[in-house]
Design a protein around this motif. Structure first.
Motif, PDB file in Angstrom:
ATOM      1  N   GLU A 271      -1.033   2.224  -5.021  1.00 28.03           N
ATOM      2  CA  GLU A 271      -1.406   0.809  -5.043  1.00 28.03           C
ATOM      3  C   GLU A 271      -1.258   0.197  -6.432  1.00 28.03           C
ATOM      4  N   GLY A 272      -1.575   0.973  -7.462  1.00 31.30           N
ATOM      5  CA  GLY A 272      -1.525   0.461  -8.818  1.00 31.30           C
ATOM      6  C   GLY A 272      -0.129   0.206  -9.355  1.00 31.30           C
ATOM      7  N   PHE A 273       0.893   0.699  -8.665  1.00 33.66           N
ATOM      8  CA  PHE A 273       2.275   0.518  -9.117  1.00 33.66           C
ATOM      9  C   PHE A 273       2.882  -0.801  -8.643  1.00 33.66           C
ATOM     10  N   PHE A 274       2.166  -1.511  -7.798  1.00 35.87           N
ATOM     11  CA  PHE A 274       2.704  -2.742  -7.206  1.00 35.87           C
ATOM     12  C   PHE A 274       1.762  -3.911  -7.458  1.00 35.87           C
ATOM     13  N   SER A 275       2.302  -5.092  -7.346  1.00 33.81           N
ATOM     14  CA  SER A 275       1.450  -6.280  -7.366  1.00 33.81           C
ATOM     15  C   SER A 275       0.659  -6.311  -6.066  1.00 33.81           C
ATOM     16  N   HIS A 276      -0.403  -7.091  -6.060  1.00 36.83           N
ATOM     17  CA  HIS A 276      -1.239  -7.183  -4.853  1.00 36.83           C
ATOM     18  C   HIS A 276      -0.438  -7.693  -3.663  1.00 36.83           C
ATOM     19  N   GLU A 277       0.419  -8.660  -3.896  1.00 35.22           N
ATOM     20  CA  GLU A 277       1.214  -9.237  -2.813  1.00 35.22           C
ATOM     21  C   GLU A 277       2.179  -8.212  -2.220  1.00 35.22           C
ATOM     22  N   VAL A 278       2.845  -7.460  -3.090  1.00 28.03           N
ATOM     23  CA  VAL A 278       3.809  -6.467  -2.621  1.00 28.03           C
ATOM     24  C   VAL A 278       3.106  -5.339  -1.871  1.00 28.03           C
ATOM     25  N   PHE A 279       1.985  -4.858  -2.429  1.00 31.55           N
ATOM     26  CA  PHE A 279       1.306  -3.750  -1.765  1.00 31.55           C
ATOM     27  C   PHE A 279       0.658  -4.203  -0.457  1.00 31.55           C
ATOM     28  N   SER A 280       0.287  -5.469  -0.366  1.00 27.83           N
ATOM     29  CA  SER A 280      -0.214  -5.998   0.908  1.00 27.83           C
ATOM     30  C   SER A 280       0.848  -5.846   1.990  1.00 27.83           C
ATOM     31  N   ALA A 281       2.101  -6.144   1.625  1.00 23.17           N
ATOM     32  CA  ALA A 281       3.212  -5.990   2.568  1.00 23.17           C
ATOM     33  C   ALA A 281       3.445  -4.523   2.905  1.00 23.17           C
ATOM     34  N   VAL A 282       3.331  -3.654   1.897  1.00 16.91           N
ATOM     35  CA  VAL A 282       3.493  -2.212   2.115  1.00 16.91           C
ATOM     36  C   VAL A 282       2.437  -1.710   3.089  1.00 16.91           C
ATOM     37  N   LEU A 283       1.203  -2.132   2.879  1.00 15.24           N
ATOM     38  CA  LEU A 283       0.097  -1.722   3.740  1.00 15.24           C
ATOM     39  C   LEU A 283       0.285  -2.243   5.162  1.00 15.24           C
ATOM     40  N   TYR A 284       0.748  -3.465   5.271  1.00  9.61           N
ATOM     41  CA  TYR A 284       0.990  -4.096   6.577  1.00  9.61           C
ATOM     42  C   TYR A 284       2.065  -3.328   7.335  1.00  9.61           C
TER      43      TYR A 284
ATOM     44  N   VAL B 153      -2.529 -14.198   9.130  1.00 10.81           N
ATOM     45  CA  VAL B 153      -1.340 -13.422   9.455  1.00 10.81           C
ATOM     46  C   VAL B 153      -1.659 -11.933   9.577  1.00 10.81           C
ATOM     47  N   TYR B 154      -2.700 -11.492   8.885  1.00 12.20           N
ATOM     48  CA  TYR B 154      -3.069 -10.074   8.931  1.00 12.20           C
ATOM     49  C   TYR B 154      -3.789  -9.719  10.236  1.00 12.20           C
ATOM     50  N   LEU B 155      -4.255 -10.727  10.938  1.00  8.08           N
ATOM     51  CA  LEU B 155      -4.881 -10.472  12.239  1.00  8.08           C
ATOM     52  C   LEU B 155      -3.881  -9.866  13.227  1.00  8.08           C
ATOM     53  N   ILE B 156      -2.622 -10.267  13.118  1.00  6.15           N
ATOM     54  CA  ILE B 156      -1.597  -9.742  14.024  1.00  6.15           C
ATOM     55  C   ILE B 156      -1.436  -8.249  13.816  1.00  6.15           C
ATOM     56  N   GLY B 157      -1.275  -7.843  12.547  1.00  4.22           N
ATOM     57  CA  GLY B 157      -1.139  -6.425  12.247  1.00  4.22           C
ATOM     58  C   GLY B 157      -2.379  -5.641  12.640  1.00  4.22           C
TER      59      GLY B 157
ATOM     60  N   VAL C 275       1.490  -1.000  10.795  1.00  2.38           N
ATOM     61  CA  VAL C 275       2.183  -1.328  12.048  1.00  2.38           C
ATOM     62  C   VAL C 275       3.139  -0.208  12.444  1.00  2.38           C
ATOM     63  N   THR C 276       3.809   0.391  11.462  1.00  4.14           N
ATOM     64  CA  THR C 276       4.714   1.504  11.754  1.00  4.14           C
ATOM     65  C   THR C 276       3.957   2.687  12.345  1.00  4.14           C
TER      66      THR C 276
ATOM     67  N   LEU D 176      -6.729  -3.376   6.179  1.00  5.00           N
ATOM     68  CA  LEU D 176      -5.601  -4.299   6.089  1.00  5.00           C
ATOM     69  C   LEU D 176      -6.080  -5.744   5.955  1.00  5.00           C
ATOM     70  N   LEU D 177      -7.034  -6.135   6.791  1.00  3.81           N
ATOM     71  CA  LEU D 177      -7.557  -7.505   6.750  1.00  3.81           C
ATOM     72  C   LEU D 177      -8.182  -7.814   5.392  1.00  3.81           C
ATOM     73  N   SER D 178      -8.988  -6.883   4.896  1.00  2.97           N
ATOM     74  CA  SER D 178      -9.677  -7.117   3.633  1.00  2.97           C
ATOM     75  C   SER D 178      -8.685  -7.191   2.478  1.00  2.97           C
ATOM     76  N   TYR D 179      -7.720  -6.268   2.468  1.00  2.68           N
ATOM     77  CA  TYR D 179      -6.755  -6.274   1.375  1.00  2.68           C
ATOM     78  C   TYR D 179      -5.891  -7.536   1.418  1.00  2.68           C
ATOM     79  N   GLY D 180      -5.709  -8.078   2.614  1.00  2.00           N
ATOM     80  CA  GLY D 180      -4.955  -9.316   2.764  1.00  2.00           C
ATOM     81  C   GLY D 180      -5.822 -10.555   2.662  1.00  2.00           C
ATOM     82  N   HIS D 181      -7.058 -10.361   2.118  1.00  2.00           N
ATOM     83  CA  HIS D 181      -8.001 -11.473   1.922  1.00  2.00           C
ATOM     84  C   HIS D 181      -8.286 -12.213   3.234  1.00  2.00           C
TER      85      HIS D 181
END
Length: 209
Positions: free
Chosen positions: A151-164, A102-106, A168-169, A93-98
Motif C-alpha cells: 500500500e505504501g508504494f502507491f498513492s491512495h487513489e492508485v491503491f484504491s483501484a488496486v484494492l477494488y 462507486v465502491y458499493l458496486i465492488g 472483484v477478481t 474496500l468501502l472504507s479505503y474508498g472513503h
C-alpha cells in the motif's frame, strides 16, 4: 425423550469457541477498517483465518462429538465465514474508498460472491471429496492481507483501484468453476499458515509503531 440442549451450551464446545474467537478478530478488523487503522485491520483478518482453520482441526481431533455437534459447528462456521470473508473485505474496500458510492458496486459483488459460494458449498460439498469448486473464501483474506503490504508504494487513489480490482477478481474466482485443494486439511499447510499469521502480525505490528 432426549432433552434438547440449550443454545449457549454449544459455546462450551471448543471448536465453536475457536470459531467465535475468529469472529471477534473479524469484528476488530471491521472496526479498524472503519476507523482507518488498516494495518490493525490486516492483523485481525489474518487471525480470523487462523482461528477458522483451528476450529476445523480441533473438531477433527476431538472424540465424542455427536453428529448434532458437527452440524451445529458447520452452520456456525458458514455464518461466520460470510462475515469474515465477505463482509469484512467489502467494508475494507468501502472504507479505503472513503465510502464513495462507486465502491458499493465492488462491495456488493464481493459479499454476493461469498454468499453464493458458501451456499453452493453447503449444498454440494467438496468436488470429488477432495477439492473446492471455486476459490475457497479464506484465500480472499490471505491474499488481500498480502497485497496490502504494498500500500505504501502507491498513492491512495492508485491503491484504491488496486484494492477494488483485487477484491472483484477474487469474487469472480470464488464463484468460478476452478478446482482448488482443501488447504486446511493438510497438517503442513497448518504450520505454514501459523508462520504466515505470525509474520504478517509482526510486520503490521511494526508498521503500527
Amino acid at each position: 425423550m432426549t432433552k434438547q440442549p440449550t443454545i449457549l451450551s454449544y459455546v462450551r464446545d471448543i471448536p465453536n469457541f475457536l470459531s467465535l474467537s475468529g469472529l471477534a478478530c473479524t469484528l476488530l478488523a471491521i472496526y479498524f477498517s472503519i476507523t482507518g487503522l488498516y494495518y490493525a485491520a490486516m492483523i485481525g483478518m489474518v487471525w480470523a483465518v487462523a482461528f477458522d482453520w483451528a476450529d476445523g482441526l480441533v473438531a477433527r481431533k476431538l472424540k465424542g462429538r455427536t453428529s448434532t455437534d458437527a452440524k451445529f459447528g458447520g452452520q456456525l462456521d458458514v455464518l461466520i465465514d460470510i462475515v469474515s470473508y465477505g463482509v469484512t473485505p467489502a467494508v475494507l474496500l468501502l472504507s479505503y474508498g472513503h465510502f464513495e458510492p462507486v465502491y458499493l458496486i465492488g462491495a456488493f459483488i464481493m459479499v454476493s460472491a461469498a454468499a453464493v459460494r458458501l451456499s453452493y458449498f453447503s449444498t454440494y460439498g467438496l468436488a470429488g471429496g477432495t477439492k473446492y469448486t471455486g476459490l475457497a473464501l479464506d484465500n480472499n483474506s490471505l491474499i488481500l492481507v498480502f497485497i496490502f503490504l504494498f500500500e505504501g508504494f502507491f498513492s491512495h487513489e492508485v491503491f484504491s483501484a488496486v484494492l477494488y480490482i483485487s477484491g472483484v477478481t477474487l469474487a469472480i474466482l470464488n464463484v468460478s468453476e476452478i478446482k482448488t485443494p482443501k488447504l486446511s486439511g493438510n497438517p503442513r499447510n497448518v504450520y505454514l499458515l501459523a508462520l504466515y499469521t505470525l509474520t504478517i502480525s509482526a510486520v503490521y505490528g511494526f508498521f503500527l509503531r
